[in-house]
Motif scaffolding. Structure first.
Motif, PDB file in Angstrom:
ATOM      1  N   ARG A  80      -2.768  24.006  74.671  1.00 21.18           N
ATOM      2  CA  ARG A  80      -2.193  24.927  75.657  1.00 21.18           C
ATOM      3  C   ARG A  80      -2.641  26.356  75.380  1.00 21.18           C
ATOM      4  O   ARG A  80      -3.040  27.090  76.291  1.00 21.18           O
ATOM      5  CB  ARG A  80      -0.661  24.833  75.630  1.00 21.18           C
ATOM      6  CG  ARG A  80       0.028  25.652  76.725  1.00 21.18           C
ATOM      7  CD  ARG A  80       1.543  25.682  76.551  1.00 21.18           C
ATOM      8  NE  ARG A  80       1.967  26.405  75.365  1.00 21.18           N
ATOM      9  CZ  ARG A  80       1.930  27.756  75.250  1.00 21.18           C
ATOM     10  NH1 ARG A  80       1.494  28.492  76.235  1.00 21.18           N
ATOM     11  NH2 ARG A  80       2.345  28.340  74.147  1.00 21.18           N
ATOM     12  N   GLN A  81      -2.616  26.754  74.109  1.00 22.07           N
ATOM     13  CA  GLN A  81      -3.006  28.112  73.758  1.00 22.07           C
ATOM     14  C   GLN A  81      -4.501  28.351  73.987  1.00 22.07           C
ATOM     15  O   GLN A  81      -4.903  29.456  74.366  1.00 22.07           O
ATOM     16  CB  GLN A  81      -2.630  28.424  72.313  1.00 22.07           C
ATOM     17  CG  GLN A  81      -1.131  28.588  72.142  1.00 22.07           C
ATOM     18  CD  GLN A  81      -0.754  28.984  70.731  1.00 22.07           C
ATOM     19  OE1 GLN A  81      -1.584  29.041  69.835  1.00 22.07           O
ATOM     20  NE2 GLN A  81       0.533  29.250  70.536  1.00 22.07           N
ATOM     21  N   ALA A  98      -8.709  31.029  77.216  1.00 21.12           N
ATOM     22  CA  ALA A  98      -9.806  30.963  78.189  1.00 21.12           C
ATOM     23  C   ALA A  98      -9.472  31.783  79.432  1.00 21.12           C
ATOM     24  O   ALA A  98     -10.335  32.492  79.966  1.00 21.12           O
ATOM     25  CB  ALA A  98     -10.091  29.507  78.562  1.00 21.12           C
ATOM     26  N   GLU A  99      -8.224  31.716  79.883  1.00 17.58           N
ATOM     27  CA  GLU A  99      -7.812  32.515  81.040  1.00 17.58           C
ATOM     28  C   GLU A  99      -7.905  34.004  80.734  1.00 17.58           C
ATOM     29  O   GLU A  99      -8.402  34.785  81.552  1.00 17.58           O
ATOM     30  CB  GLU A  99      -6.387  32.153  81.458  1.00 17.58           C
ATOM     31  CG  GLU A  99      -6.262  30.802  82.122  1.00 17.58           C
ATOM     32  CD  GLU A  99      -4.816  30.468  82.446  1.00 17.58           C
ATOM     33  OE1 GLU A  99      -4.000  31.396  82.632  1.00 17.58           O
ATOM     34  OE2 GLU A  99      -4.510  29.267  82.518  1.00 17.58           O
ATOM     35  N   HIS A 100      -7.421  34.412  79.570  1.00 18.82           N
ATOM     36  CA  HIS A 100      -7.482  35.821  79.184  1.00 18.82           C
ATOM     37  C   HIS A 100      -8.928  36.295  79.055  1.00 18.82           C
ATOM     38  O   HIS A 100      -9.257  37.419  79.448  1.00 18.82           O
ATOM     39  CB  HIS A 100      -6.750  36.070  77.861  1.00 18.82           C
ATOM     40  CG  HIS A 100      -5.269  36.018  77.964  1.00 18.82           C
ATOM     41  ND1 HIS A 100      -4.530  36.920  78.696  1.00 18.82           N
ATOM     42  CD2 HIS A 100      -4.367  35.172  77.414  1.00 18.82           C
ATOM     43  CE1 HIS A 100      -3.250  36.637  78.596  1.00 18.82           C
ATOM     44  NE2 HIS A 100      -3.123  35.562  77.823  1.00 18.82           N
ATOM     45  N   GLU A 112     -13.925  43.674  74.478  1.00 11.98           N
ATOM     46  CA  GLU A 112     -12.846  42.812  73.974  1.00 11.98           C
ATOM     47  C   GLU A 112     -13.223  41.339  74.092  1.00 11.98           C
ATOM     48  O   GLU A 112     -12.926  40.546  73.199  1.00 11.98           O
ATOM     49  CB  GLU A 112     -11.542  43.091  74.716  1.00 11.98           C
ATOM     50  CG  GLU A 112     -10.901  44.412  74.350  1.00 11.98           C
ATOM     51  CD  GLU A 112      -9.587  44.633  75.075  1.00 11.98           C
ATOM     52  OE1 GLU A 112      -8.907  43.633  75.420  1.00 11.98           O
ATOM     53  OE2 GLU A 112      -9.251  45.798  75.304  1.00 11.98           O
ATOM     54  N   ALA A 113     -13.879  40.975  75.192  1.00 13.68           N
ATOM     55  CA  ALA A 113     -14.318  39.581  75.360  1.00 13.68           C
ATOM     56  C   ALA A 113     -15.313  39.214  74.268  1.00 13.68           C
ATOM     57  O   ALA A 113     -15.242  38.114  73.698  1.00 13.68           O
ATOM     58  CB  ALA A 113     -14.932  39.388  76.744  1.00 13.68           C
ATOM     59  N   ALA A 114     -16.229  40.132  73.944  1.00 18.66           N
ATOM     60  CA  ALA A 114     -17.200  39.876  72.876  1.00 18.66           C
ATOM     61  C   ALA A 114     -16.489  39.679  71.546  1.00 18.66           C
ATOM     62  O   ALA A 114     -16.874  38.811  70.750  1.00 18.66           O
ATOM     63  CB  ALA A 114     -18.199  41.033  72.783  1.00 18.66           C
ATOM     64  N   GLN A 115     -15.445  40.460  71.298  1.00 21.03           N
ATOM     65  CA  GLN A 115     -14.681  40.329  70.054  1.00 21.03           C
ATOM     66  C   GLN A 115     -14.013  38.956  69.977  1.00 21.03           C
ATOM     67  O   GLN A 115     -14.041  38.295  68.943  1.00 21.03           O
ATOM     68  CB  GLN A 115     -13.639  41.442  69.971  1.00 21.03           C
ATOM     69  CG  GLN A 115     -12.876  41.473  68.678  1.00 21.03           C
ATOM     70  CD  GLN A 115     -11.898  42.634  68.625  1.00 21.03           C
ATOM     71  OE1 GLN A 115     -11.513  43.192  69.649  1.00 21.03           O
ATOM     72  NE2 GLN A 115     -11.493  42.996  67.434  1.00 21.03           N
TER      73      GLN A 115
END
Length: 127
Positions: free
Chosen positions: A17-18, A23-25, A33-36
């Motif tokens: 679930r997490q 993946a949604e975030h 932030e996505a790269a991090q």
């Protein structure tokens, strides 16, 4: 009386679930932030991919013992072993790119006069 769901099964469900939430975030995060997040997910020692690889390897060990006693088919053990090896190889292939992701994630977001040139994703051979 219904049999309660064992804790490890509930834990696996919660992790799944997490991961869906993550993946949604990820799709909504700014690039740095996505790269991090992606760099942390791909970290071969402490990341999600490394953890899944170790989990599949542990499943392979379990399946081997069960296959040797005739409870599970040997094909299942072999398939889990192959999956573990493939995940490990994928992790090694991606590991070389984690430094780039970490670098991108630490760079401050700047507004430049000239945006970076997009890289071609398809390389065509000359004839």
């Amino acid at each position: 009386m219904p049999h309660p769901t064992p804790y490890p099964v509930r834990l696996a469900d919660e992790i799944t679930r997490q991961l869906g939430q993550l993946a949604e975030h990820l799709s909504q995060l700014p690039p740095h932030e996505a790269a991090q997040v992606v760099a942390r997910v791909l970290d071969p020692d402490d990341g999600v991919l490394g953890g899944v690889t170790r989990l599949v390897a542990a499943g392979s060990v379990f399946a081997k013992v069960q296959a040797e006693s005739g409870v599970l088919p040997a094909e299942l053990w072999l398939a889990l072993g192959r999956a573990s090896n493939e995940l490990d190889a994928i992790g090694r292939d991606l590991d070389e790119h984690c430094a780039i992701l970490r670098h991108v994630s630490t760079e401050p977001a700047t507004t430049t006069a000239k945006p970076p040139a997009p890289a071609p994703l398809v390389v065509r051979r000359r004839r």
